[in-house]
Design an enzyme around this catalytic site. Structure first.
Site, mmCIF file in Angstrom:
data_model
loop_
_atom_site.group_PDB
_atom_site.id
_atom_site.type_symbol
_atom_site.label_atom_id
_atom_site.label_comp_id
_atom_site.label_asym_id
_atom_site.label_seq_id
_atom_site.Cartn_x
_atom_site.Cartn_y
_atom_site.Cartn_z
ATOM 1 N N LYS A 53 -40.050 -39.179 -70.012
ATOM 2 C CA LYS A 53 -39.432 -40.513 -70.020
ATOM 3 C C LYS A 53 -38.620 -40.701 -71.301
ATOM 4 O O LYS A 53 -37.501 -41.216 -71.262
ATOM 5 C CB LYS A 53 -40.515 -41.596 -69.889
ATOM 6 N N GLN A 97 -48.460 -46.087 -70.263
ATOM 7 C CA GLN A 97 -48.744 -44.914 -69.438
ATOM 8 C C GLN A 97 -50.169 -45.007 -68.895
ATOM 9 O O GLN A 97 -51.116 -45.178 -69.657
ATOM 10 C CB GLN A 97 -48.549 -43.635 -70.281
ATOM 11 N N ASP A 120 -42.065 -51.382 -65.373
ATOM 12 C CA ASP A 120 -42.805 -50.599 -64.378
ATOM 13 C C ASP A 120 -43.086 -51.428 -63.128
ATOM 14 O O ASP A 120 -43.469 -50.891 -62.087
ATOM 15 C CB ASP A 120 -44.144 -50.136 -64.976
#
Ligand code: NAD
Length: 287
Positions: A53, A97, A120
């Site tokens: 990422k 994460q 997200d």
């Protein structure tokens, strides 16, 4: 019939080139979009995902900030870190994460992220927004599926869509997003009896179960569009999807390969969401 292969790497490359131009325009207006990535603990797999990422951001000019916290980090410290990033004007997106260590309440942490920075799309507001059409950010993997269908000009309205897999991060949001585009949607999961009776109805079959080879040709309608979200690592190191690719491609009209299908789209949509967040901030500031 032999299916047309949907090349996710190619679509991702095209989209990233377009996003890079938009990032350049924003940067010329004052500052590059910023993404904060928080990793708690030292899981090797998570480190790889985070590295990917961070690199993808750098490739198109998004500034990423990596925040690595020890596995023993308390929930209070993590919440404080999120609060600080919420208040930081250089940060447009915050990504935590997953998974988090067991002592941390994942929902409490995800709910702490400002909805406007939840790139997200996991905050309850954004999840609920998928139902009402008022989501601020769509979750990245389902959004990637939607973008692949759009890129291939595959009409969704009025189609029978069957989603195999009902997780919160892939199956359910994918179903909601395609339903909001007027598809008739059915969701199957591991308790579904006689999976084939449902999959055979699909004009568009999206598979996200994490079971290698789950979908075989007899379960697919001739001419169906088959999107394989699954990523399974075999003991010999090979990565395969949930669909018997060689068999099903003889029957489908379109199919995504694994690797090289949905996978590259997930990070691409994270870049998209971060960029859009920065564009919104600039617009709100009257830029
Ligand atoms: P999950 O384990 O959270 O959910 C799996 C879902 O599949 C569950 O709803 C379960 O009921 C269902 N399922 C399991 N076995 C089944 C069966 N035999 N028949 C029907 N349904 C069954 O997994 P997830 O996080 O949703 O991920 C699913 C797959 O997608 C995994 O392989 C994962 O690695 C992959 N994935 C890929 C990307 C990407 O970027 N391409 C992103 C996220 C997840």
């Amino acid at each position: 019939m032999t299916a047309q292969i949907i090349d996710g790497r190619l679509v991702a490359r095209k989209l990233r080139a377009e996003y890079a131009e938009r990032v350049k325009a924003l940067t010329a207006h004052g500052r590059a979009p910023g993404l904060a990535v928080i990793l708690v603990g030292d899981s090797a797999a998570s480190q790889v995902y985070v590295r990917n990422k961070v690199k993808a951001c750098a490739d198109i000019g998004i500034e990423s900030r990596f925040i690595g916290l020890g596995a023993e980090t308390t929930q209070a410290t993590l919440l404080q870190t999120v609060d600080d990033l919420n208040a930081d004007r250089a940060v447009d997106g915050i990504l935590i994460q997953l998974p988090l260590p067991a002592h941390i309440d994942i929902r409490a942490v995800l709910e702490r992220i400002s909805v406007e920075k939840d790139v997200d799309g996991f905050h309850l507001y954004n999840v609920g927004g998928l139902v009402t059409g008022s989501t601020v950010f769509s979750p990245c993997t389902p959004y990637g599926v939607q973008k692949l269908l759009e890129h291939e000009n595959i009409e969704v309205a009025g189609k029978n869509v069957v989603v195999v897999g009902a997780s919160n991060i892939v199956g359910k949001p994918t179903a909601l997003m395609l339903m909001s585009q007027d598809a008739t949607v059915c969701i199957c999961h591991k308790k579904t009896r006689d999976l084939a009776q449902f999959t055979l109805l699909a004009d568009i079959l999206v598979v996200a179960a994490g079971v290698p080879g789950l979908i075989v040709p007899q379960m697919v309608k001739t001419g169906a569009v088959v999107i394989d979200v699954g990523i399974n690592r075999l003991p010999d190191g090979r990565i395969i999807g949930d669909v018997d690719f060689e068999g099903v491609r003889q029957k489908a009209s379109y199919i995504t390969p694994v690797p090289g299908g949905v996978g590259p789209m997930t990070v691409t949509m994270l870049l998209h969401n971060t960029l859009v967040s920065a564009e919104r901030t600039l617009a709100a500031a009257g830029g």
